[in-house]
Design a protein around this motif. Structure first.
Motif, PDB file in Angstrom:
ATOM      1  N   TYR A 118       0.815  -1.212   0.000  1.00  0.00           N
ATOM      2  CA  TYR A 118       0.000   0.000   0.000  1.00  0.00           C
ATOM      3  C   TYR A 118       0.851   1.266   0.000  1.00  0.00           C
ATOM      4  O   TYR A 118       0.456   2.275  -0.561  1.00  0.00           O
ATOM      5  CB  TYR A 118      -0.967   0.017   1.189  1.00  0.00           C
ATOM      6  CG  TYR A 118      -2.108  -0.954   1.039  1.00  0.00           C
ATOM      7  CD1 TYR A 118      -2.961  -0.889  -0.062  1.00  0.00           C
ATOM      8  CD2 TYR A 118      -2.335  -1.951   1.968  1.00  0.00           C
ATOM      9  CE1 TYR A 118      -3.997  -1.790  -0.211  1.00  0.00           C
ATOM     10  CE2 TYR A 118      -3.374  -2.851   1.829  1.00  0.00           C
ATOM     11  CZ  TYR A 118      -4.205  -2.759   0.728  1.00  0.00           C
ATOM     12  OH  TYR A 118      -5.238  -3.650   0.575  1.00  0.00           O
ATOM     13  N   ARG A 166      -2.960  11.364  -3.442  1.00  0.00           N
ATOM     14  CA  ARG A 166      -4.170  11.237  -4.243  1.00  0.00           C
ATOM     15  C   ARG A 166      -4.590  12.604  -4.744  1.00  0.00           C
ATOM     16  O   ARG A 166      -4.268  13.617  -4.162  1.00  0.00           O
ATOM     17  CB  ARG A 166      -5.285  10.645  -3.395  1.00  0.00           C
ATOM     18  CG  ARG A 166      -5.004   9.229  -2.995  1.00  0.00           C
ATOM     19  CD  ARG A 166      -6.080   8.680  -2.122  1.00  0.00           C
ATOM     20  NE  ARG A 166      -7.395   8.996  -2.661  1.00  0.00           N
ATOM     21  CZ  ARG A 166      -8.508   8.413  -2.295  1.00  0.00           C
ATOM     22  NH1 ARG A 166      -8.474   7.496  -1.403  1.00  0.00           N
ATOM     23  NH2 ARG A 166      -9.652   8.752  -2.806  1.00  0.00           N
ATOM     24  N   GLU A 183       0.041   7.673   1.572  1.00  0.00           N
ATOM     25  CA  GLU A 183       0.596   9.010   1.774  1.00  0.00           C
ATOM     26  C   GLU A 183       1.959   8.955   2.456  1.00  0.00           C
ATOM     27  O   GLU A 183       2.850   9.725   2.116  1.00  0.00           O
ATOM     28  CB  GLU A 183      -0.387   9.864   2.579  1.00  0.00           C
ATOM     29  CG  GLU A 183      -1.609  10.245   1.763  1.00  0.00           C
ATOM     30  CD  GLU A 183      -2.622  11.056   2.549  1.00  0.00           C
ATOM     31  OE1 GLU A 183      -2.375  11.354   3.740  1.00  0.00           O
ATOM     32  OE2 GLU A 183      -3.670  11.384   1.973  1.00  0.00           O
ATOM     33  N   ARG A 191      -9.770   1.185   4.675  1.00  0.00           N
ATOM     34  CA  ARG A 191      -9.524   2.168   3.605  1.00  0.00           C
ATOM     35  C   ARG A 191      -8.717   3.367   4.114  1.00  0.00           C
ATOM     36  O   ARG A 191      -7.817   3.851   3.437  1.00  0.00           O
ATOM     37  CB  ARG A 191     -10.839   2.658   3.012  1.00  0.00           C
ATOM     38  CG  ARG A 191     -11.484   1.686   2.099  1.00  0.00           C
ATOM     39  CD  ARG A 191     -12.422   2.424   1.147  1.00  0.00           C
ATOM     40  NE  ARG A 191     -13.273   1.527   0.431  1.00  0.00           N
ATOM     41  CZ  ARG A 191     -12.886   0.790  -0.604  1.00  0.00           C
ATOM     42  NH1 ARG A 191     -11.655   0.849  -1.012  1.00  0.00           N
ATOM     43  NH2 ARG A 191     -13.730  -0.014  -1.218  1.00  0.00           N
ATOM     44  N   ASP A 192      -9.070   3.845   5.306  1.00  0.00           N
ATOM     45  CA  ASP A 192      -8.328   4.980   5.873  1.00  0.00           C
ATOM     46  C   ASP A 192      -6.865   4.608   6.121  1.00  0.00           C
ATOM     47  O   ASP A 192      -5.967   5.402   5.866  1.00  0.00           O
ATOM     48  CB  ASP A 192      -8.973   5.451   7.180  1.00  0.00           C
ATOM     49  CG  ASP A 192     -10.306   6.138   6.947  1.00  0.00           C
ATOM     50  OD1 ASP A 192     -10.552   6.595   5.813  1.00  0.00           O
ATOM     51  OD2 ASP A 192     -11.096   6.225   7.908  1.00  0.00           O
ATOM     52  N   GLN A 213      -5.188   2.291   4.513  1.00  0.00           N
ATOM     53  CA  GLN A 213      -4.557   2.172   3.193  1.00  0.00           C
ATOM     54  C   GLN A 213      -4.161   3.543   2.659  1.00  0.00           C
ATOM     55  O   GLN A 213      -3.067   3.724   2.113  1.00  0.00           O
ATOM     56  CB  GLN A 213      -5.503   1.489   2.207  1.00  0.00           C
ATOM     57  CG  GLN A 213      -5.762   0.041   2.506  1.00  0.00           C
ATOM     58  CD  GLN A 213      -6.863  -0.543   1.627  1.00  0.00           C
ATOM     59  OE1 GLN A 213      -7.212   0.019   0.593  1.00  0.00           O
ATOM     60  NE2 GLN A 213      -7.412  -1.665   2.042  1.00  0.00           N
ATOM     61  N   THR A 214      -5.043   4.515   2.825  1.00  0.00           N
ATOM     62  CA  THR A 214      -4.751   5.881   2.378  1.00  0.00           C
ATOM     63  C   THR A 214      -3.563   6.456   3.148  1.00  0.00           C
ATOM     64  O   THR A 214      -2.684   7.086   2.553  1.00  0.00           O
ATOM     65  CB  THR A 214      -5.994   6.774   2.561  1.00  0.00           C
ATOM     66  OG1 THR A 214      -7.074   6.212   1.816  1.00  0.00           O
ATOM     67  CG2 THR A 214      -5.733   8.183   2.083  1.00  0.00           C
TER      68      THR A 214
END
Length: 155
Positions: free
Chosen positions: A40, A114, A108, A100-101, A103-104
């Motif tokens: 990720y 993104r 970063e 999901r958070d 992964q984001t």
């Protein structure tokens, strides 16, 4: 490749003492979570000690979530031995996963931002001419003329 977190660090976050079989499962979970974190983030940190602390924290968080419920149960009953699974997590039920958070955050941390980007596009073999603000090019190659009043604001 080394894991981002140790078994000792994971044990410190759990509410019970692990037996030998649970330690084996936890070690595999740390390895899986570390591999997912690399994927990720889109990068690896060698040695792992130079990785940001948040990577270690996210790996431990995912492993703790897995160790608390390795089979992905959503319902359990002692009476008639009722167990239930949920498809809420989809393919992640009963596995080590990042939300999901998370992964984001990993993306970063790894340098993947993104959003929208703009890329300059030009025709093949085209010649770029310098552009002067407020001047309009003339087709026959003559002197460019201003598109605005020269003694004031450009527009």
């Amino acid at each position: 490749m080394a894991d981002f977190a140790t078994l000792t660090e994971l044990k410190a976050r759990l509410d019970w003492t692990l037996d030998a079989d649970e330690e084996r499962i936890a070690t595999a979970a740390l390895e899986d979570a570390s591999d997912l974190a690399r994927m990720y983030a889109g990068r690896d940190w060698e040695p792992v000690t130079i990785a940001p602390r948040m990577v270690r924290t996210l790996v431990l968080k995912a492993c703790k979530r897995y160790m608390n419920n390795p089979s992905g149960y959503t319902q359990s009953r002692a009476g008639d031995e009722t167990l239930g699974w949920s498809d809420d997590q989809g393919e992640n039920a009963g596995t080590v996963y990042f939300t999901r958070d998370e992964q984001t955050m990993l993306a970063e941390i790894g340098g993947r931002k993104r959003g929208l980007i703009s890329a300059e596009v030009s025709a093949w073999n085209s010649v770029r001419r310098p552009v002067h603000a407020g001047l309009v090019p003339v087709e026959d190659g003559g002197k460019q003329f201003p598109l605005f009043r020269p003694d004031g604001e450009p527009w």
